[in-house]
Design an enzyme around this catalytic site. Structure first.
Site, PDB file in Angstrom:
ATOM      1  N   GLU A  96       1.401 -18.709 -18.162  1.00  0.00           N
ATOM      2  CA  GLU A  96       2.093 -18.525 -16.876  1.00  0.00           C
ATOM      3  C   GLU A  96       2.971 -19.720 -16.537  1.00  0.00           C
ATOM      4  O   GLU A  96       3.882 -19.624 -15.724  1.00  0.00           O
ATOM      5  CB  GLU A  96       1.070 -18.359 -15.747  1.00  0.00           C
ATOM      6  N   ASN A  99       4.401 -12.376 -14.079  1.00  0.00           N
ATOM      7  CA  ASN A  99       4.707 -12.570 -12.647  1.00  0.00           C
ATOM      8  C   ASN A  99       4.861 -14.057 -12.351  1.00  0.00           C
ATOM      9  O   ASN A  99       5.837 -14.504 -11.742  1.00  0.00           O
ATOM     10  CB  ASN A  99       3.589 -12.006 -11.763  1.00  0.00           C
ATOM     11  N   CYS A 147       0.105  -9.082 -19.358  1.00  0.00           N
ATOM     12  CA  CYS A 147      -0.615  -8.433 -18.253  1.00  0.00           C
ATOM     13  C   CYS A 147       0.130  -8.556 -16.932  1.00  0.00           C
ATOM     14  O   CYS A 147      -0.405  -8.213 -15.887  1.00  0.00           O
ATOM     15  CB  CYS A 147      -2.027  -8.984 -18.114  1.00  0.00           C
ATOM     16  N   HIS A 178       0.816  -1.219   0.000  1.00  0.00           N
ATOM     17  CA  HIS A 178       0.000   0.000   0.000  1.00  0.00           C
ATOM     18  C   HIS A 178       0.843   1.259   0.000  1.00  0.00           C
ATOM     19  O   HIS A 178       0.466   2.274  -0.559  1.00  0.00           O
ATOM     20  CB  HIS A 178      -0.900   0.010   1.242  1.00  0.00           C
TER      21      HIS A 178
HETATM   22  C1  PEP Z   1       0.831 -12.866 -13.610  1.00  0.00           C
HETATM   23  O1  PEP Z   1       1.025 -13.932 -13.038  1.00  0.00           O
HETATM   24  O2  PEP Z   1       1.681 -12.260 -14.290  1.00  0.00           O
HETATM   25  C2  PEP Z   1      -0.475 -12.192 -13.493  1.00  0.00           C
HETATM   26  C3  PEP Z   1      -0.750 -11.102 -14.162  1.00  0.00           C
HETATM   27  O3  PEP Z   1      -1.371 -12.728 -12.631  1.00  0.00           O
HETATM   28  P1  PEP Z   1      -1.309 -12.539 -11.045  1.00  0.00           P
HETATM   29  O4  PEP Z   1      -0.248 -11.538 -10.748  1.00  0.00           O
HETATM   30  O5  PEP Z   1      -2.660 -12.092 -10.650  1.00  0.00           O
HETATM   31  O6  PEP Z   1      -0.967 -13.924 -10.596  1.00  0.00           O
HETATM   32 MG    MG Z   2      -0.579 -15.124 -12.289  1.00  0.00          MG
END
Ligand code: PEP
Ligand code: MG
Length: 557
Positions: free
Chosen positions: A411, A434, A482, A184
């Site tokens: 992923e 991520n 994303c 935050h």
């Molecule tokens: C990711 O894994 O890159 C993603 C966008 O999803 P999250 O961060 O919600 O796991």
């Molecule tokens: Mg993810």
């Protein structure tokens, strides 16, 4: 002159003498309490209530996003289960301070084990605990420094409630040794426009009073900066602000290659910020965020209302079906049993296969929410897909529900490697950098001591992304990104060069990415991607990409 490197989370340059937080809250000793337990319990509960009231009054004074964070902290202090734990603790012979300390410990463990997003909230919980313990022990609360001149605050971590009291006219930047870009504190610093660096190891070694330069864009903390360095950082900052101000409209390269810039949202509450930052649509609607606190599956009407609000606001919206498990446990979607390693367990689509009624219910709600809109407005995607068989299962279910655009997140490394198989089964890909980084580098994304291994610039990740983007292009399908990597303006150019077709990120990052893309041609982005992939380390990849992107300098990047 010494220099420290952290993660810049709120751009801007602050120069001034170092100040540190005052006071520290001790850990209450584990001594048996022998006094009146009823009175001691009342004292503990009164302290929690006082802290709640103090947080509420700071919330009201601060307004905006800060209000929401502090109001949530006040709710933590007033949680009836917490009060119950404290009461039990004092009845069992603990002092009020110790009982409060231990009761928070229980929730802390719960949150800490929950995953990156929820565990980033542990700092908020610790802050409520420390304020309450400080009151009970008649100890000075951690406080902001007094300073006769504008200063740079350096601290271990900074609680949102303290950040809310920072006056940008006095505190020209802050630097924390701990924290991360999704806490935050980072989010609020951006909202308040205070330059900030987090996760900056060694920063507390800088002596109080030393003059420093904190650059919230590059993450550099320079001790005793030369006048020329200050001028350069300020000129870069000015150039960046001008470039960001003048880059408007849809995302794309200088020579007109369109790269739609989309927002990552957690629900209708994020629409305003996405619109304000010029998002052309939503590239990731994390639907599980709507239901993190729910004990039972969300009802259809509740879902439809949330989806429609976002669909009404944007011409294209990618909703991800519930991504539960590991990072984000949902109590109505339990895994089969105890998992020693939840990140490798039942999560995302794997969990939805176990609970097909929940998946089908969500797809039905999504299809109903999209009624009356043009057919390509709603796109739905699945998280944590491993292979073409899973992708087909998901697409079939979307089609049965009447959803026209069905895609998957890339992923899992296996899905990236065999993206050409999967591309035949879906309408689009979205690279979740991520998790893709977590799995390809075999590094739990919650282990902060290993963040260096999670660097998206590592060429292995670049290769996987290039491979998946190529598979999508060959099949005539779109491939967005994303994950957080899309929010890095230099990486955004590389991704465009790799053939990625849209970029989705947290809204405040959109303007700078828009400016970086608009300053370069597609050929330059392609050369940056080629140069980065030819490097052997993350550092070299980034440097090579930068060298191929000549306008970064003029953008102050
Ligand atoms: C990711 O894994 O890159 C993603 C966008 O999803 P999250 O961060 O919600 O796991
Ligand atoms: Mg993810």
């Amino acid at each position: 002159m010494r220099e420290f490197l952290g993660t810049g989370v709120s751009p801007g340059v602050g120069v001034g003498p170092v100040r540190v937080m005052t006071g520290s809250v001790p850990v209450p000793p584990v001594e048996p309490f022998t006094g009146d337990r009823v009175a001691e319990t009342a004292r503990a509960l009164a302290a929690l209530e006082e802290v709640a009231q103090e947080l509420e009054s700071r919330a009201t004074a601060a307004g905006g996003e800060t209000h929401d964070v502090l109001a949530a902290q006040a709710l933590m202090a007033r949680d009836p289960d917490l009060a119950g734990e404290v009461t039990v603790g004092v009845s069992a012979g603990l002092s009020a301070a110790r009982a409060v300390y231990e009761s928070f410990g229980f929730y802390r463990e719960l949150l800490g084990g929950a995953g990156a997003y929820i565990s980033a909230r542990v700092a908020d919980l610790d802050d409520v605990r420390d304020r309450t313990v400080a009151r009970l022990m008649a100890h000075e609360e951690r406080g902001l420094p007094e300073s006769g001149e504008p200063y740079v605050l350096i601290t271990q971590d900074l609680a949102p409630a303290d950040l809310a009291l920072l006056d940008p006219a006095h505190c020209v930047a802050f630097v924390t040794e701990e924290g991360g870009p999704i806490g935050h504190t980072a989010i609020l610093a951006r909202a308040m426009g205070i330059p900030a660096i987090v996760a900056c190891p060694g920063a507390l070694e800088v002596p109080v009073g030393a003059r420093v330069l904190a650059d919230g864009a590059s993450g550099r903390l320079i001790v005793d900066p030369e006048p020329a360095q200050i001028d350069k950082a300020r000129a870069a900052e000015k150039a960046r602000a001008e470039a960001v101000g003048s880059a408007t409209g849809p995302g794309g390269t200088k020579d007109g290659h369109a790269v739609p810039l989309l927002a990552n949202v957690g629900g209708p509450k994020d629409i305003a910020s996405a619109l304000e930052h010029g998002a052309e649509g939503v590239g990731l609607f994390r639907s599980e965020y709507l239901f993190l606190d729910e004990a039972v599956p969300p009802g259809e009407a509740e879902q439809i209302a949330a989806y429609r609000a976002v669909l009404e606001a944007f011409p294209r919206v990618v909703v991800r079906v519930l991504d539960a498990g590991a990072d984000k446990p949902l109590s109505f979607l339990p895994p089969a049993g105890v998992e020693p390693n939840p990140a490798l367990g039942e999560r995302g689509l794997r969990l939805l296969r176990r609970h097909p009624d929940v998946l089908e219910g969500q797809l039905r709600a999504l299809a109903k929410a999209a009624e009356g809109f043009p057919p390509d407005r709603l796109r739905v995607m699945a998280p944590m897909v491993t292979d073409a068989e899973e992708a087909k299962m998901f697409t079939d279910k979307c089609r049965e529900a009447g959803i026209q655009q069905a895609g998957i997140m890339i992923e899992v490394p296996a899905a990236a490697v065999r993206a050409h198989d999967i591309a035949e089964e879906v309408d689009f890909f979205s690279l979740g950098t991520n998790d893709l980084a977590q799995y390809v580098f075999a590094v739990d994304r919650q282990v902060s001591s290993l963040t260096r291994l999670q660097d998206p610039w590592r060429p292995a990740l670049l290769d996987l992304m290039a491979h998946a983007a190529r598979a999508a292009t060959d099949a005539g399908k779109g491939c967005g990104v994303c994950g957080e990597a899309a929010a890095d303006p230099v990486m955004a150019c590389v991704l465009a060069g790799l053939g990625v077709t849209s970029l989705s990120m947290s809204s405040p990052s959109l303007p700078l990415v828009r400016a970086a893309l608009a300053a370069h041609t597609l050929a330059e982005c392609q050369e940056a991607a080629r140069a980065a992939r030819a490097a052997r380390t993350a550092r070299d990849a980034r440097a090579a990409a930068r060298a191929a992107l000549p306008a970064l300098e003029t953008l102050g990047l």
